[in-house]
Design a protein around this motif. Structure first.
Motif, PDB file in Angstrom:
ATOM      1  N   ALA A  17       6.507   0.192 -15.765  1.00 11.38           N
ATOM      2  CA  ALA A  17       6.219   0.113 -14.327  1.00 11.38           C
ATOM      3  C   ALA A  17       5.779   1.476 -13.791  1.00 11.38           C
ATOM      4  CB  ALA A  17       7.440  -0.390 -13.565  1.00 11.38           C
ATOM      5  N   SER A  18       6.431   2.535 -14.243  1.00  7.18           N
ATOM      6  CA  SER A  18       6.072   3.888 -13.820  1.00  7.18           C
ATOM      7  C   SER A  18       4.660   4.245 -14.273  1.00  7.18           C
ATOM      8  CB  SER A  18       7.080   4.892 -14.385  1.00  7.18           C
ATOM      9  OG  SER A  18       6.695   6.206 -14.072  1.00  7.18           O
ATOM     10  N   ILE A  19       4.320   3.906 -15.511  1.00  7.45           N
ATOM     11  CA  ILE A  19       2.979   4.190 -16.034  1.00  7.45           C
ATOM     12  C   ILE A  19       1.928   3.443 -15.226  1.00  7.45           C
ATOM     13  CG2 ILE A  19       1.453   3.837 -18.015  1.00  7.45           C
ATOM     14  CD1 ILE A  19       3.999   4.400 -19.777  1.00  7.45           C
ATOM     15  N   THR A  20       2.188   2.184 -14.944  1.00  2.00           N
ATOM     16  CA  THR A  20       1.250   1.384 -14.149  1.00  2.00           C
ATOM     17  C   THR A  20       1.048   2.010 -12.775  1.00  2.00           C
ATOM     18  OG1 THR A  20       1.859  -0.629 -15.320  1.00  2.00           O
ATOM     19  CG2 THR A  20       0.852  -0.908 -13.147  1.00  2.00           C
ATOM     20  N   SER A  21       2.130   2.441 -12.156  1.00  2.00           N
ATOM     21  CA  SER A  21       2.066   3.058 -10.837  1.00  2.00           C
ATOM     22  C   SER A  21       1.303   4.378 -10.872  1.00  2.00           C
ATOM     23  CB  SER A  21       3.482   3.276 -10.310  1.00  2.00           C
ATOM     24  OG  SER A  21       3.456   3.979  -9.092  1.00  2.00           O
ATOM     25  N   ARG A  22       1.607   5.211 -11.856  1.00  2.00           N
ATOM     26  CA  ARG A  22       0.924   6.512 -11.976  1.00  2.00           C
ATOM     27  C   ARG A  22      -0.559   6.335 -12.279  1.00  2.00           C
ATOM     28  NH1 ARG A  22       4.334   9.298  -9.114  1.00  2.00           N
ATOM     29  NH2 ARG A  22       6.385   9.328 -10.056  1.00  2.00           N
ATOM     30  N   ASP A  23      -0.879   5.384 -13.143  1.00  6.97           N
ATOM     31  CA  ASP A  23      -2.291   5.125 -13.442  1.00  6.97           C
ATOM     32  C   ASP A  23      -3.023   4.666 -12.183  1.00  6.97           C
ATOM     33  OD1 ASP A  23      -2.012   5.894 -16.076  1.00  6.97           O
ATOM     34  OD2 ASP A  23      -1.946   3.846 -16.867  1.00  6.97           O
ATOM     35  N   ALA A  24      -2.359   3.858 -11.360  1.00  6.87           N
ATOM     36  CA  ALA A  24      -2.955   3.414 -10.096  1.00  6.87           C
ATOM     37  C   ALA A  24      -3.145   4.605  -9.154  1.00  6.87           C
ATOM     38  CB  ALA A  24      -2.090   2.342  -9.440  1.00  6.87           C
ATOM     39  N   ASP A  25      -2.188   5.530  -9.144  1.00  8.69           N
ATOM     40  CA  ASP A  25      -2.323   6.739  -8.328  1.00  8.69           C
ATOM     41  C   ASP A  25      -3.557   7.537  -8.738  1.00  8.69           C
ATOM     42  OD1 ASP A  25       0.034   6.093  -7.012  1.00  8.69           O
ATOM     43  OD2 ASP A  25       1.258   7.578  -8.087  1.00  8.69           O
ATOM     44  N   VAL A  26      -3.715   7.730 -10.047  1.00  6.14           N
ATOM     45  CA  VAL A  26      -4.864   8.485 -10.555  1.00  6.14           C
ATOM     46  C   VAL A  26      -6.163   7.768 -10.198  1.00  6.14           C
ATOM     47  CG1 VAL A  26      -6.045   9.299 -12.640  1.00  6.14           C
ATOM     48  CG2 VAL A  26      -3.573   9.615 -12.410  1.00  6.14           C
ATOM     49  N   GLY A  28      -6.708   5.790  -7.757  1.00  5.43           N
ATOM     50  CA  GLY A  28      -6.918   5.933  -6.314  1.00  5.43           C
ATOM     51  C   GLY A  28      -7.474   7.298  -5.951  1.00  5.43           C
ATOM     52  N   ILE A  29      -6.977   8.329  -6.596  1.00  4.05           N
ATOM     53  CA  ILE A  29      -7.482   9.684  -6.342  1.00  4.05           C
ATOM     54  C   ILE A  29      -8.943   9.787  -6.778  1.00  4.05           C
ATOM     55  CG2 ILE A  29      -7.260  12.105  -7.026  1.00  4.05           C
ATOM     56  CD1 ILE A  29      -4.176  11.535  -7.233  1.00  4.05           C
ATOM     57  N   VAL A  30      -9.232   9.248  -7.961  1.00  2.00           N
ATOM     58  CA  VAL A  30     -10.607   9.285  -8.472  1.00  2.00           C
ATOM     59  C   VAL A  30     -11.527   8.493  -7.545  1.00  2.00           C
ATOM     60  CG1 VAL A  30     -12.101   8.530 -10.365  1.00  2.00           C
ATOM     61  CG2 VAL A  30      -9.938   9.693 -10.862  1.00  2.00           C
ATOM     62  N   PRO A  44     -10.902  23.603   1.250  1.00  2.00           N
ATOM     63  CA  PRO A  44      -9.451  23.781   1.321  1.00  2.00           C
ATOM     64  C   PRO A  44      -8.663  22.546   0.864  1.00  2.00           C
ATOM     65  CG  PRO A  44     -10.455  24.067   3.503  1.00  2.00           C
ATOM     66  CD  PRO A  44     -11.545  23.783   2.528  1.00  2.00           C
ATOM     67  N   GLU A  45      -9.233  21.357   1.022  1.00  2.00           N
ATOM     68  CA  GLU A  45      -8.571  20.139   0.557  1.00  2.00           C
ATOM     69  C   GLU A  45      -8.802  19.897  -0.924  1.00  2.00           C
ATOM     70  OE1 GLU A  45      -6.462  17.934   2.087  1.00  2.00           O
ATOM     71  OE2 GLU A  45      -6.423  19.538   3.570  1.00  2.00           O
ATOM     72  N   GLY A  46      -9.820  20.497  -1.496  1.00  2.00           N
ATOM     73  CA  GLY A  46     -10.166  20.276  -2.899  1.00  2.00           C
ATOM     74  C   GLY A  46      -9.044  20.647  -3.843  1.00  2.00           C
ATOM     75  N   ALA A  47      -8.426  21.775  -3.621  1.00  2.00           N
ATOM     76  CA  ALA A  47      -7.330  22.214  -4.489  1.00  2.00           C
ATOM     77  C   ALA A  47      -6.167  21.227  -4.417  1.00  2.00           C
ATOM     78  CB  ALA A  47      -6.875  23.612  -4.100  1.00  2.00           C
ATOM     79  N   THR A  48      -5.911  20.692  -3.245  1.00  2.00           N
ATOM     80  CA  THR A  48      -4.835  19.724  -3.081  1.00  2.00           C
ATOM     81  C   THR A  48      -5.134  18.451  -3.860  1.00  2.00           C
ATOM     82  OG1 THR A  48      -4.344  20.616  -0.907  1.00  2.00           O
ATOM     83  CG2 THR A  48      -3.523  18.417  -1.373  1.00  2.00           C
ATOM     84  N   ILE A  49      -6.374  17.982  -3.775  1.00  3.36           N
ATOM     85  CA  ILE A  49      -6.768  16.767  -4.484  1.00  3.36           C
ATOM     86  C   ILE A  49      -6.658  16.985  -5.993  1.00  3.36           C
ATOM     87  CG2 ILE A  49      -8.696  15.221  -4.991  1.00  3.36           C
ATOM     88  CD1 ILE A  49      -9.601  15.723  -2.043  1.00  3.36           C
ATOM     89  N   ALA A  50      -7.161  18.126  -6.469  1.00  4.55           N
ATOM     90  CA  ALA A  50      -7.080  18.433  -7.898  1.00  4.55           C
ATOM     91  C   ALA A  50      -5.625  18.537  -8.343  1.00  4.55           C
ATOM     92  CB  ALA A  50      -7.832  19.730  -8.201  1.00  4.55           C
ATOM     93  N   PHE A  51      -4.790  19.161  -7.524  1.00  3.67           N
ATOM     94  CA  PHE A  51      -3.378  19.298  -7.850  1.00  3.67           C
ATOM     95  C   PHE A  51      -2.701  17.934  -7.912  1.00  3.67           C
ATOM     96  CE2 PHE A  51       1.068  19.745  -6.525  1.00  3.67           C
ATOM     97  CZ  PHE A  51       1.533  20.593  -7.523  1.00  3.67           C
ATOM     98  N   ARG A  53      -4.048  15.044  -8.548  1.00  2.00           N
ATOM     99  CA  ARG A  53      -4.500  14.325  -9.739  1.00  2.00           C
ATOM    100  C   ARG A  53      -3.817  14.886 -10.975  1.00  2.00           C
ATOM    101  NH1 ARG A  53     -10.411  12.962 -12.288  1.00  2.00           N
ATOM    102  NH2 ARG A  53      -9.534  11.892 -14.085  1.00  2.00           N
ATOM    103  N   SER A  54      -3.713  16.182 -11.061  1.00  2.00           N
ATOM    104  CA  SER A  54      -3.057  16.819 -12.203  1.00  2.00           C
ATOM    105  C   SER A  54      -1.596  16.372 -12.298  1.00  2.00           C
ATOM    106  CB  SER A  54      -3.142  18.338 -12.068  1.00  2.00           C
ATOM    107  OG  SER A  54      -2.412  18.965 -13.090  1.00  2.00           O
ATOM    108  N   GLN A  55      -0.917  16.338 -11.178  1.00  2.00           N
ATOM    109  CA  GLN A  55       0.484  15.910 -11.155  1.00  2.00           C
ATOM    110  C   GLN A  55       0.626  14.451 -11.579  1.00  2.00           C
ATOM    111  OE1 GLN A  55       1.950  18.854 -11.248  1.00  2.00           O
ATOM    112  NE2 GLN A  55       3.518  18.175  -9.865  1.00  2.00           N
ATOM    113  N   ALA A  56      -0.239  13.584 -11.070  1.00  2.00           N
ATOM    114  CA  ALA A  56      -0.186  12.159 -11.418  1.00  2.00           C
ATOM    115  C   ALA A  56      -0.502  11.955 -12.901  1.00  2.00           C
ATOM    116  CB  ALA A  56      -1.144  11.355 -10.536  1.00  2.00           C
ATOM    117  N   ASP A  57      -1.506  12.688 -13.404  1.00  2.00           N
ATOM    118  CA  ASP A  57      -1.838  12.611 -14.835  1.00  2.00           C
ATOM    119  C   ASP A  57      -0.648  13.049 -15.690  1.00  2.00           C
ATOM    120  OD1 ASP A  57      -4.455  11.619 -14.811  1.00  2.00           O
ATOM    121  OD2 ASP A  57      -5.351  13.627 -14.694  1.00  2.00           O
ATOM    122  N   HIS A  58      -0.036  14.148 -15.310  1.00  2.00           N
ATOM    123  CA  HIS A  58       1.106  14.670 -16.066  1.00  2.00           C
ATOM    124  C   HIS A  58       2.274  13.675 -16.056  1.00  2.00           C
ATOM    125  CE1 HIS A  58       3.956  17.416 -17.835  1.00  2.00           C
ATOM    126  NE2 HIS A  58       4.763  17.188 -16.824  1.00  2.00           N
TER     127      HIS A  58
END
Length: 114
Positions: A17-26, A28-30, A44-51, A53-58
């Motif tokens: 369930a966590s993997i499904t949720s995180r994959d959906a987060d990624v 959505g960001i993409v 200024p928002e770009g770094a936040t978006i990249a961060f 996505r990085s957190q969700a991927d991790h």
């Protein structure tokens, strides 16, 4: 089904369930970035978006690694080697197995430097 197998199956369901949720987060960001002309380096928002996505991927990758360990533990339950330390061959304490159901090491072997 043994208590160990039941705990592991519950952890497996939770991780899926966590993997499904995180994959959906990624996803959505993409999707939110598609079609936009965002320059992560200067926006200024770009770094936040990249961060984000990085957190969700991790988080998804971490859950996948834990899932692999749980599935390996389920195979050990089936073949009768669950709860046996892979280094010394002694039983892994029940408390340790409750806290870390997919562990392959007893507390003594886990605390030794490698």
């Amino acid at each position: 089904m043994t208590d160990a197998a039941a705990r592991l199956e519950e952890e497996r369901r939770r991780l899926l369930a966590s993997i499904t949720s995180r994959d959906a987060d990624v996803a959505g960001i993409v999707a939110a970035r598609e079609g936009s002309n965002v320059d992560d380096e200067h926006d200024p928002e770009g770094a936040t978006i990249a961060f984000e996505r990085s957190q969700a991927d991790h988080a998804a990758d971490s859950a996948r690694h834990r899932l692999a360990a749980v599935e390996s533990a389920l195979r050990r339950v089936e073949d009768g080697t669950y709860g046996v330390c892979e280094v010394c061959g002694r039983p892994i304490g029940e408390g340790r197995l409750e806290a870390l159901p997919a562990t392959t090491l007893c507390v003594v072997c886990a605390s030794r430097p490698r």
